[in-house]
Design an enzyme around this catalytic site. Structure first.
Site, PDB file in Angstrom:
ATOM      1  N   ARG A 235       0.830  -1.192   0.000  1.00 50.20           N
ATOM      2  CA  ARG A 235       0.000   0.000   0.000  1.00 50.20           C
ATOM      3  C   ARG A 235       0.870   1.250   0.000  1.00 50.20           C
ATOM      4  NH1 ARG A 235      -3.403  -2.715  -1.672  1.00 50.20           N
ATOM      5  NH2 ARG A 235      -5.538  -3.079  -0.903  1.00 50.20           N
ATOM      6  N   GLU A 264      -4.288   7.275  -5.496  1.00 54.76           N
ATOM      7  CA  GLU A 264      -4.423   6.491  -6.731  1.00 54.76           C
ATOM      8  C   GLU A 264      -5.714   6.839  -7.460  1.00 54.76           C
ATOM      9  OE1 GLU A 264      -3.956   2.329  -5.814  1.00 54.76           O
ATOM     10  OE2 GLU A 264      -1.857   2.583  -5.279  1.00 54.76           O
ATOM     11  N   HIS A 283      -0.364  -0.113  -9.804  1.00 59.54           N
ATOM     12  CA  HIS A 283      -1.028  -1.001  -8.840  1.00 59.54           C
ATOM     13  C   HIS A 283      -1.655  -2.216  -9.545  1.00 59.54           C
ATOM     14  CE1 HIS A 283      -2.879  -0.975  -4.549  1.00 59.54           C
ATOM     15  NE2 HIS A 283      -2.547  -2.192  -4.929  1.00 59.54           N
TER      16      HIS A 283
END
Length: 315
Positions: A235, A264, A283
């Site tokens: 994360r 994000e 990601h």
């Protein structure tokens, strides 16, 4: 799960779900929120369809969404990271929160190693130089991993896979995990301070909590070995991005491989875009062909399990 001809709704915060997962949910109306649904989009769909379950692929789920979905019984993560769900708000409303634990472990572990190797061997930088017409054979030296120390923060399903590959490469593997009762063969459990001081490569594999937010900051980055490599497939909130940019610019870190970010999608422009020794990916560590199916089935299975349990308890 069904009243007469009326099907209850399941809302998916994405534009798609694996066919194998949809096959598990045929008794429901499955509603898709779209590729990048906003908070308002999800609230409107919750109000319109009153879903009994939300499968979370993209974005966050907050109290406003929960209150708009008055029939909501379960919020099921399409993956393992439930920090995107307001768990306190769910608990207050009696809504179950579930994760598809381990469903993307192989995919994330492989991507962590893709970033480790890309950092150690300067793969993107050498590719770019070749395309510009350079031949750096006489000047370039990569990092050899055999005999180096790999430090893993987190030793769950992903961390253990990353560790096994490190052991097979002939690396010294150390790990910090306050919940690990034992370590797999070839891995030594150490304190976080020891890990920072000993590791040539630090790879993050822990959930984000209030306690470890920005655990890698100016102070802790300064305690890493000079020239270490940092990889994050967990994360973004685990890292102070401004401090990391400084450590990369100063040479305190040789390089970093990042698959997650504090915000994000990553804001553009972003300082990382101008730093040559950081490798970026959006990601996607857990997004593979197999993981897509595994996460979908895991999320759907968690929905069914909670709804069935609630139905039994209501009798």
């Amino acid at each position: 799960m069904q009243t007469g001809s009326h099907k209850h709704a399941v809302l998916v915060t994405a534009a798609d779900l694996a066919p194998q997962a949809l096959d598990m949910l045929t008794q429901f109306d499955v509603i898709f929120a779209g590729k990048q649904p906003t908070e308002d989009d999800v609230v409107a769909l919750c109000a319109a369809h009153k879903p009994v379950a939300i499968i979370v692929r993209y974005g966050k789920v907050n109290a406003r969404m929960m209150d708009a979905a008055e029939n909501l019984q379960v919020i099921s993560k399409h993956g393992s990271g439930i920090d995107v769900i307001d768990q306190a708000a769910a608990a207050e409303r009696g809504i179950a929160v579930r994760a598809a634990v381990g469903a993307n472990a192989a995919a994330v572990a492989e991507h962590a190693w893709a970033l480790i190797l890309a950092c150690a061997k300067s793969v993107p930088q050498l590719d770019a130089r070749m395309r510009e017409g350079h031949w750096d054979k006489s000047t370039h030296k990569s990092i050899e991993l055999e005999g180096r120390t790999l430090g893993l923060v987190g030793l769950g399903a992903i961390g253990r896979r990353v560790a096994a590959i490190g052991v097979s490469f002939g690396m010294n593997v150390v790990a910090f995990d306050p919940y690990a009762k034992e370590a797999p063969a070839g891995v030594k459990l150490v304190s976080l301070d020891e890990l920072y001081g000993e590791s040539d490569i630090v790879s993050l594999h822990c959930p984000l909590t209030a306690e470890n937010r920005q655990m890698l900051n100016r102070d802790t980055l300064a305690r890493l070995k000079r020239g270490a490599i940092l990889v994050n497939t967990a994360r973004g909130g685990l890292i102070d991005e401004e401090a990391l940019a400084g450590a990369l610019a100063s040479g305190q870190l040789r390089s970093a491989g990042l698959d997650s970010f504090g915000v994000e999608p990553m804001a553009t422009p972003h300082p990382f875009q101008q730093i040559p020794n950081v490798i970026l990916s959006p990601h996607i560590g857990g997004v593979s062909d197999a993981a897509y199916v595994n996460m979908g089935k895991g999320a759907a299975g968690n929905v069914l399990a909670v709804l069935e349990e609630n139905a039994r308890n209501a009798v």
